[in-house]
Design a protein around this motif. Structure first.
Motif, PDB file in Angstrom:
ATOM      1  N   PHE A  96      -2.116 -14.057  12.134  1.00 56.73           N
ATOM      2  CA  PHE A  96      -2.073 -12.555  11.878  1.00 56.73           C
ATOM      3  C   PHE A  96      -2.771 -12.370  10.324  1.00 56.73           C
ATOM      4  O   PHE A  96      -3.425 -11.144  10.500  1.00 56.73           O
ATOM      5  N   LEU A  97      -2.562 -13.238   9.583  1.00 64.36           N
ATOM      6  CA  LEU A  97      -3.400 -12.946   8.316  1.00 64.36           C
ATOM      7  C   LEU A  97      -4.794 -12.952   8.329  1.00 64.36           C
ATOM      8  O   LEU A  97      -5.504 -11.984   7.582  1.00 64.36           O
ATOM      9  N   TYR A  98      -5.415 -13.763   9.418  1.00 60.96           N
ATOM     10  CA  TYR A  98      -6.810 -13.800   9.574  1.00 60.96           C
ATOM     11  C   TYR A  98      -7.272 -12.394  10.241  1.00 60.96           C
ATOM     12  O   TYR A  98      -8.268 -11.813   9.979  1.00 60.96           O
ATOM     13  N   LEU A  99      -6.382 -12.213  11.316  1.00 61.59           N
ATOM     14  CA  LEU A  99      -6.855 -10.698  12.040  1.00 61.59           C
ATOM     15  C   LEU A  99      -6.770  -9.925  11.290  1.00 61.59           C
ATOM     16  O   LEU A  99      -7.501  -8.699  11.125  1.00 61.59           O
ATOM     17  N   ASP A 100      -5.957  -9.853   9.983  1.00 61.55           N
ATOM     18  CA  ASP A 100      -5.584  -8.722   9.302  1.00 61.55           C
ATOM     19  C   ASP A 100      -6.838  -8.620   8.336  1.00 61.55           C
ATOM     20  O   ASP A 100      -7.441  -7.493   8.184  1.00 61.55           O
ATOM     21  N   VAL A 101      -7.460  -9.633   7.699  1.00 66.98           N
ATOM     22  CA  VAL A 101      -8.551  -9.464   6.899  1.00 66.98           C
ATOM     23  C   VAL A 101      -9.844  -9.314   7.535  1.00 66.98           C
ATOM     24  O   VAL A 101     -10.758  -8.542   7.066  1.00 66.98           O
ATOM     25  N   THR A 102     -10.093  -9.605   8.852  1.00 65.03           N
ATOM     26  CA  THR A 102     -11.352  -9.609   9.509  1.00 65.03           C
ATOM     27  C   THR A 102     -11.320  -8.126  10.113  1.00 65.03           C
ATOM     28  O   THR A 102     -12.287  -7.563  10.219  1.00 65.03           O
ATOM     29  N   SER A 103     -10.256  -7.709  10.652  1.00 67.66           N
ATOM     30  CA  SER A 103     -10.194  -6.318  11.119  1.00 67.66           C
ATOM     31  C   SER A 103     -10.142  -5.141  10.373  1.00 67.66           C
ATOM     32  O   SER A 103     -10.474  -4.163  10.458  1.00 67.66           O
ATOM     33  N   HIS A 104      -9.209  -5.259   9.270  1.00 63.67           N
ATOM     34  CA  HIS A 104      -8.812  -4.168   8.429  1.00 63.67           C
ATOM     35  C   HIS A 104      -9.365  -4.449   6.916  1.00 63.67           C
ATOM     36  O   HIS A 104      -9.344  -3.243   6.212  1.00 63.67           O
ATOM     37  N   SER A 105      -9.994  -5.427   6.854  1.00 61.27           N
ATOM     38  CA  SER A 105     -10.727  -5.845   5.527  1.00 61.27           C
ATOM     39  C   SER A 105      -9.576  -5.787   4.297  1.00 61.27           C
ATOM     40  O   SER A 105      -9.520  -5.095   3.218  1.00 61.27           O
ATOM     41  N   THR A 106      -8.279  -5.833   4.604  1.00 64.52           N
ATOM     42  CA  THR A 106      -7.163  -6.170   3.661  1.00 64.52           C
ATOM     43  C   THR A 106      -7.150  -7.114   2.511  1.00 64.52           C
ATOM     44  O   THR A 106      -7.643  -8.365   2.949  1.00 64.52           O
ATOM     45  N   THR A 107      -7.176  -6.643   1.582  1.00 67.58           N
ATOM     46  CA  THR A 107      -7.100  -7.853   0.404  1.00 67.58           C
ATOM     47  C   THR A 107      -5.845  -7.814  -0.195  1.00 67.58           C
ATOM     48  O   THR A 107      -5.039  -6.771  -0.421  1.00 67.58           O
ATOM     49  N   GLY A 108      -5.441  -8.987  -0.402  1.00 72.30           N
ATOM     50  CA  GLY A 108      -4.308  -9.487  -1.326  1.00 72.30           C
ATOM     51  C   GLY A 108      -2.931  -9.420  -0.240  1.00 72.30           C
ATOM     52  O   GLY A 108      -1.765  -9.652  -0.698  1.00 72.30           O
ATOM     53  N   ALA A 109      -3.176  -9.430   1.116  1.00 68.47           N
ATOM     54  CA  ALA A 109      -2.008  -9.436   2.144  1.00 68.47           C
ATOM     55  C   ALA A 109      -1.420 -10.721   2.008  1.00 68.47           C
ATOM     56  O   ALA A 109      -0.226 -11.135   1.891  1.00 68.47           O
ATOM     57  N   ALA A 110      -2.219 -11.621   1.869  1.00 70.56           N
ATOM     58  CA  ALA A 110      -1.729 -13.139   2.011  1.00 70.56           C
ATOM     59  C   ALA A 110      -0.567 -13.459   0.921  1.00 70.56           C
ATOM     60  O   ALA A 110       0.416 -14.042   0.817  1.00 70.56           O
ATOM     61  N   VAL A 111      -1.272 -13.066  -0.562  1.00 74.06           N
ATOM     62  CA  VAL A 111      -0.546 -13.187  -1.922  1.00 74.06           C
ATOM     63  C   VAL A 111       0.857 -12.547  -1.637  1.00 74.06           C
ATOM     64  O   VAL A 111       1.806 -12.995  -2.019  1.00 74.06           O
ATOM     65  N   THR A 112       0.806 -11.363  -1.277  1.00 71.90           N
ATOM     66  CA  THR A 112       1.931 -10.457  -1.120  1.00 71.90           C
ATOM     67  C   THR A 112       2.868 -11.094  -0.072  1.00 71.90           C
ATOM     68  O   THR A 112       4.106 -11.144  -0.554  1.00 71.90           O
ATOM     69  N   VAL A 113       2.601 -11.509   1.115  1.00 72.89           N
ATOM     70  CA  VAL A 113       3.481 -12.246   2.007  1.00 72.89           C
ATOM     71  C   VAL A 113       4.217 -13.547   1.426  1.00 72.89           C
ATOM     72  O   VAL A 113       5.248 -13.468   1.525  1.00 72.89           O
ATOM     73  N   MET A 114       3.180 -14.300   0.795  1.00 68.88           N
ATOM     74  CA  MET A 114       3.494 -15.769   0.554  1.00 68.88           C
ATOM     75  C   MET A 114       4.427 -15.647  -0.910  1.00 68.88           C
ATOM     76  O   MET A 114       5.232 -16.533  -0.972  1.00 68.88           O
ATOM     77  N   PHE A 115       3.852 -14.798  -1.751  1.00 65.52           N
ATOM     78  CA  PHE A 115       4.258 -14.963  -2.948  1.00 65.52           C
ATOM     79  C   PHE A 115       5.341 -13.684  -3.709  1.00 65.52           C
ATOM     80  O   PHE A 115       5.566 -13.704  -4.785  1.00 65.52           O
ATOM     81  N   GLY A 116       5.093 -12.513  -2.850  1.00 70.65           N
ATOM     82  CA  GLY A 116       5.703 -11.399  -3.228  1.00 70.65           C
ATOM     83  C   GLY A 116       5.045 -10.484  -4.067  1.00 70.65           C
ATOM     84  O   GLY A 116       4.351 -10.867  -4.750  1.00 70.65           O
ATOM     85  N   SER A 117       5.438  -9.410  -4.025  1.00 71.32           N
ATOM     86  CA  SER A 117       5.038  -8.219  -4.990  1.00 71.32           C
ATOM     87  C   SER A 117       5.978  -7.288  -5.265  1.00 71.32           C
ATOM     88  O   SER A 117       6.042  -6.100  -4.398  1.00 71.32           O
ATOM     89  N   MET A 118       7.106  -7.672  -6.078  1.00 72.04           N
ATOM     90  CA  MET A 118       8.291  -6.773  -6.014  1.00 72.04           C
ATOM     91  C   MET A 118       8.116  -5.232  -6.694  1.00 72.04           C
ATOM     92  O   MET A 118       8.717  -4.411  -6.120  1.00 72.04           O
ATOM     93  N   PHE A 119       7.074  -5.348  -7.404  1.00 70.32           N
ATOM     94  CA  PHE A 119       6.635  -3.816  -7.937  1.00 70.32           C
ATOM     95  C   PHE A 119       5.828  -3.091  -7.150  1.00 70.32           C
ATOM     96  O   PHE A 119       5.814  -1.856  -7.331  1.00 70.32           O
ATOM     97  N   ALA A 120       5.387  -3.685  -5.891  1.00 68.02           N
ATOM     98  CA  ALA A 120       4.830  -2.835  -4.882  1.00 68.02           C
ATOM     99  C   ALA A 120       5.369  -2.212  -3.776  1.00 68.02           C
ATOM    100  O   ALA A 120       5.326  -1.846  -2.894  1.00 68.02           O
ATOM    101  N   ILE A 121       6.836  -2.577  -4.114  1.00 70.95           N
ATOM    102  CA  ILE A 121       7.771  -2.168  -2.680  1.00 70.95           C
ATOM    103  C   ILE A 121       7.930  -0.985  -2.789  1.00 70.95           C
ATOM    104  O   ILE A 121       8.352  -0.110  -3.765  1.00 70.95           O
ATOM    105  N   SER A 122       7.775  -0.275  -1.600  1.00 73.79           N
ATOM    106  CA  SER A 122       7.925   1.159  -1.610  1.00 73.79           C
ATOM    107  C   SER A 122       9.427   1.727  -1.644  1.00 73.79           C
ATOM    108  O   SER A 122      10.295   0.971  -1.102  1.00 73.79           O
ATOM    109  N   PRO A 123       9.694   2.863  -2.180  1.00 67.86           N
ATOM    110  CA  PRO A 123      11.085   3.192  -2.434  1.00 67.86           C
ATOM    111  C   PRO A 123      11.640   3.613  -1.063  1.00 67.86           C
ATOM    112  O   PRO A 123      12.862   3.586  -0.889  1.00 67.86           O
ATOM    113  N   SER A 124      10.917   3.790   0.040  1.00 70.03           N
ATOM    114  CA  SER A 124      11.452   3.964   1.242  1.00 70.03           C
ATOM    115  C   SER A 124      12.274   2.740   2.012  1.00 70.03           C
ATOM    116  O   SER A 124      13.055   3.004   3.067  1.00 70.03           O
ATOM    117  N   ILE A 125      12.008   1.725   1.260  1.00 71.86           N
ATOM    118  CA  ILE A 125      12.382   0.124   1.616  1.00 71.86           C
ATOM    119  C   ILE A 125      14.089   0.245   1.368  1.00 71.86           C
ATOM    120  O   ILE A 125      14.502  -0.590   1.907  1.00 71.86           O
TER     121      ILE A 125
END
Length: 280
Positions: A96-125
């Protein structure tokens, strides 16, 4: 900052309470496996553009059901099944991470999923996360005595009429909720720190399960809130490059665990199981 404190504190509370039973049952590896498998759900949420909590929770719940429904009778077989499920989950996460990077050119997804990014959590969560946490705590409250007895002595629980397999499934589903919350905050790889660390500290300083739950909850919440504050302050230490919250969480838990070792108290499993069995 407020979102990180609320969601992180809730995740720490649920993880600590559930983790006490995880440590008692000797299923820390299962908790780690569910956290790793949930990373596939987090990666899928980036790929599909859905709520990350939904991805983490659905994948962790599927893995928990698979681990419990496979009939195993020995700890060695249980660990084998857990390892197979964890390997499959990590494989899907990589896809899924490979498809996300290759299809959407998303950067930082792997780091966020594996190591978290608490300050990036949306208030809607916040509301969905609190709802999941409340549901997990409610299940633990309802099943507290039978779950405690099953965790300490499954054979005695069966003799006392406790439905061991159903209780185990309910516990794993609660564990899936806990790891989905912790994976979303501190990352799938490091979420075991919140799940196992505070309970291990608590069970080192007290032999009473109820007191261990309270100590673990206070430790988890305190460590998480202090870690959020330190991560926020770190932006002033290295301007523009703050340190991750997950680093402080893991470091503080390690220090507290080593310090708690000087107390040297351990839960009396046999005596506790007899006492619980008489009250169920």
């Amino acid at each position: 900052m407020r979102t990180a404190l609320v969601v992180g504190g809730g995740a720490a509370l649920v993880s600590a309470v559930t983790g006490v039973f995880t440590v008692m049952r000797g299923q820390s590896f299962a908790g780690h496996a569910l956290a790793d498998v949930s990373s596939a759900g987090g990666a899928a949420s980036f790929l599909l553009g859905i709520n990350p909590l939904t991805g983490f929770l659905v994948m962790a719940a599927i893995a928990a059901g698979a681990m419990e429904l496979v009939k195993v009778h020995r700890a060695r077989e249980r660990d084998l099944v857990t390892g197979v499920v964890m390997g499959a989950g990590l494989g899907f996460a990589a896809l899924f991470l490979y498809l996300d990077v290759t299809s959407h050119s998303t950067t930082g997804a792997a780091v966020t999923v594996m190591f978290g990014s608490m300050f990036a959590i949306s208030p809607s969560i916040i509301l969905p996360a609190l709802a999941v946490g409340a549901a997990a705590l409610a299940i633990v409250a309802v099943l507290y005595r039978p779950l405690l007895l099953v965790s300490l002595d499954p054979e005695l629980a069966a003799v006392r009429g406790v439905r061991v397999r159903l209780t185990g499934l309910a516990y794993l589903l609660t564990l899936a909720m806990a790891v989905s919350l912790s994976a979303m905050t501190v990352g799938a790889i490091l979420s075991t720190a919140l799940l196992v660390g505070p309970p291990a500290i608590a069970l080192r300083v007290t032999a009473r399960p109820a007191r261990a739950l309270a100590v673990a909850a206070l430790t988890g919440i305190g460590v998480t809130w202090l870690s959020v504050a330190l991560a926020y302050a770190s932006y002033y230490w290295t301007p523009g490059h703050g340190w991750p919250v997950s680093f402080f969480v893991v470091t503080l838990i390690f220090v507290l665990y080593v310090a708690a070792g000087s107390v040297g108290r351990k839960p009396a499993r046999a005596g506790s199981s007899r006492a619980v069995g008489e009250s169920v």
